[in-house]
Write an enzyme that holds these catalytic residues in place. Structure first.
Site, short mmCIF file in Angstrom:
data_model
loop_
_atom_site.label_atom_id
_atom_site.label_comp_id
_atom_site.label_asym_id
_atom_site.label_seq_id
_atom_site.Cartn_x
_atom_site.Cartn_y
_atom_site.Cartn_z
N HIS A 9 0.83 -1.21 0.00
CA HIS A 9 0.00 0.00 0.00
C HIS A 9 0.87 1.27 0.00
O HIS A 9 1.96 1.26 -0.56
CB HIS A 9 -0.98 -0.04 1.16
CG HIS A 9 -1.75 -1.33 1.21
ND1 HIS A 9 -2.81 -1.62 0.38
CD2 HIS A 9 -1.55 -2.46 1.96
CE1 HIS A 9 -3.27 -2.84 0.62
NE2 HIS A 9 -2.52 -3.39 1.58
N GLU A 23 -2.29 0.04 7.92
CA GLU A 23 -1.42 -1.01 7.40
C GLU A 23 -0.19 -0.42 6.70
O GLU A 23 0.92 -0.93 6.86
CB GLU A 23 -2.19 -1.90 6.42
CG GLU A 23 -1.35 -3.02 5.84
CD GLU A 23 -2.12 -3.88 4.84
OE1 GLU A 23 -1.54 -4.86 4.34
OE2 GLU A 23 -3.30 -3.55 4.55
N HIS A 78 2.81 -7.06 4.62
CA HIS A 78 1.43 -6.60 4.80
C HIS A 78 0.95 -6.88 6.23
O HIS A 78 1.60 -7.58 7.01
CB HIS A 78 0.50 -7.32 3.81
CG HIS A 78 0.64 -6.85 2.41
ND1 HIS A 78 -0.23 -5.96 1.83
CD2 HIS A 78 1.57 -7.15 1.47
CE1 HIS A 78 0.15 -5.73 0.58
NE2 HIS A 78 1.24 -6.45 0.34
N GLU A 144 1.60 -11.70 5.95
CA GLU A 144 0.53 -10.95 6.64
C GLU A 144 0.81 -10.98 8.13
O GLU A 144 0.62 -12.00 8.79
CB GLU A 144 -0.83 -11.57 6.33
CG GLU A 144 -1.27 -11.48 4.88
CD GLU A 144 -1.88 -10.11 4.53
OE1 GLU A 144 -1.79 -9.19 5.37
OE2 GLU A 144 -2.44 -9.99 3.42
#
Length: 457
Positions: A9, A23, A78, A144
């Site tokens: 992102h 995030e 992430h 993640e």
């Protein structure tokens, strides 16, 4: 080993959000820690990040950059979210890969090391069809690191020490997976002796009368600038120089010179004892030269990244040879410009514009050519305009619409295209040559396989 490190992102895309954190911020901090630990502690490791601040970058930009650079491994960082209903750590490889693949082996190692340190529930090793896993040309892993909308996981994420531990887990896994060697401890080095014959001296006045020199020295001392009076004989005349310092670096001498001039000594200057620098020849790889790779090897290399890539190798080989241009490196440039003939930028496939000629950004699609051969011809002619001052040989018509706009002979090396072809393009040529290096390695492997077949027959 070349690691492409991708904090997820960024910029206008905050990613998942919850419990007062985003995030994109957590991923960036973990990634920066990974980079810093790797570069400080291990040998033969290069790290390039998709972003090092809060900037917007598309998924295709990230994978194209990693592919062009020739990365050995793609690691995307992430955090997760599930409306507060889940927590823990998981990582992903592409769902087309089997459990015995090299990528799965890397996943096994990194997963084990990360879960030793992250204090999160282990949700296991998984597979998915994420863009960065599908479009990267090298082994890729997406991690993640907890669920941001779970209060327990978020409490860990807010702790900078936890983020550093997570980074260390990733580093431990990468080091183990790629057999990285730790940097040896460097003992403290004694300061280098200053060479008195290679100093930058700040001269605050030069006089034939010593009394004048003493007056200048006293005036500077009143302004807290220490000086000494040195003598020099020039053409039989003794000069008294008021010296306001001698420095081993020009930068420090320039700072002192500025101080002296602010004190009202406008005729002050720097005298250097250093010998004048000898200009060096520009370093780099010539655009003019022999094409080494075969058309078939060029085509095969492109198809390992994009199975639908057109067969352009014969055009680049033949036309490059006619103009004396390195056709195989021009082919690598085309792969860089078109994202391996997938045309994910402003130029579209039907234009046959493999060099981005006239595509200046902001939606400008640039020139179009009627055939694939004409598109390659324009590309080679554009390179010829940069690399040579000679007129175009007569065999082919002029296809490059911007040939006359190039300052002839202004870029005889690939590295000199930086800032000219690719703007600002500080790493433009390096990206092309990295693709070319991978093409050569690919061709070597193919030929080794042929050799083994011959030897075994």
């Amino acid at each position: 080993m070349k690691l492409y490190l991708d904090p997820g992102h960024g910029g206008t895309d905050p990613g998942a959000q919850g419990n007062g954190i985003r995030e994109k911020d957590i991923a960036l901090d973990i990634a920066k820690n990974i980079k810093n630990i790797l570069l400080a502690g291990y040998q033969n490791i290069e790290v390039r990040m998709s972003r090092e601040n809060d900037t917007t970058k598309s998924l295709s930009q990230r994978t194209s950059e990693a592919n062009s650079w020739g990365a050995d491994f793609y690691l995307s960082i992430h955090c997760n979210a599930a409306n507060g209903a889940a927590r823990g750590y998981e990582d992903f490889i592409h769902n087309s890969l089997g459990s015995t693949s090299q990528t799965a082996s890397y996943q096994n190692i990194i997963h084990a090391e990360v879960t030793k340190l992250n204090k999160l529930i282990d949700r296991g090793k998984k597979k998915a069809d994420f863009h960065v896993l599908r479009e990267s040309a090298m082994p890729a892993l997406l991690t993640e690191n907890g669920f941001i909308d779970n209060s327990a996981d978020a409490a860990l994420m807010k702790d900078p020490l936890w983020r550093q531990r997570v980074a260390q887990g990733h580093v431990n896994g990468i080091a183990k997976a790629f057999s990285l060697k730790a940097k040896p401890a460097v003992p403290p080095q004694p300061p280098k002796p200053v060479d008195p014959s290679n100093l930058y001296r700040v001269i605050a006045g030069s006089f034939t009368n010593r009394k004048n020199a003493e007056e200048r020295s006293a005036a500077l001392k009143n302004k807290s600038i220490e000086t000494v009076i040195a003598t020099a004989e020039i053409s039989g005349t003794v000069w008294y120089r008021v010296q306001a310092g001698a420095f081993s670096t020009k930068e420090n001498a320039e700072k002192q010179l500025e101080t002296v001039k602010k004190a009202g000594i406008t005729d002050a200057y720097i005298q250097s004892d250093a010998p004048p620098a000898v200009p060096s020849e520009p370093k780099g790889y010539s655009i003019l030269g022999v094409t080494h790779l075969s058309p078939e090897h060029m085509n095969q290399y492109a198809k390992q990244v994009n199975p639908n890539a057109a067969n352009l190798g014969s055009f680049y080989s033949a036309i490059g040879e006619y103009y004396g241009i390195r056709g195989d490196i021009a082919f690598a440039q085309a792969m860089h410009e078109t994202n391996f003939l997938r045309f994910t930028g402003d130029v579209k496939p039907g234009q046959n514009n493999y060099a981005g000629i006239g595509a200046t950004g902001n939606g400008a699609a640039g020139a179009s050519f009627s055939t694939q051969e004409e598109g390659v011809l324009a590309h080679i002619q554009h390179l010829y305009a940069y690399a040579s001052t000679q007129p175009l040989p007569p065999k082919y018509p002029l296809a490059d619409p911007r040939f006359s706009l190039v300052k002839r002979g202004s870029a005889k090396l690939w590295q000199e295209l930086n800032g000219k072809w690719g703007v600002p393009g500080t790493n433009y040529a390096e990206s092309i040559l990295n693709i070319y290096k991978n093409m050569v390695r690919f061709s070597d492997q193919k030929l080794e396989a042929v050799l083994k077949d011959v030897e075994g027959s």
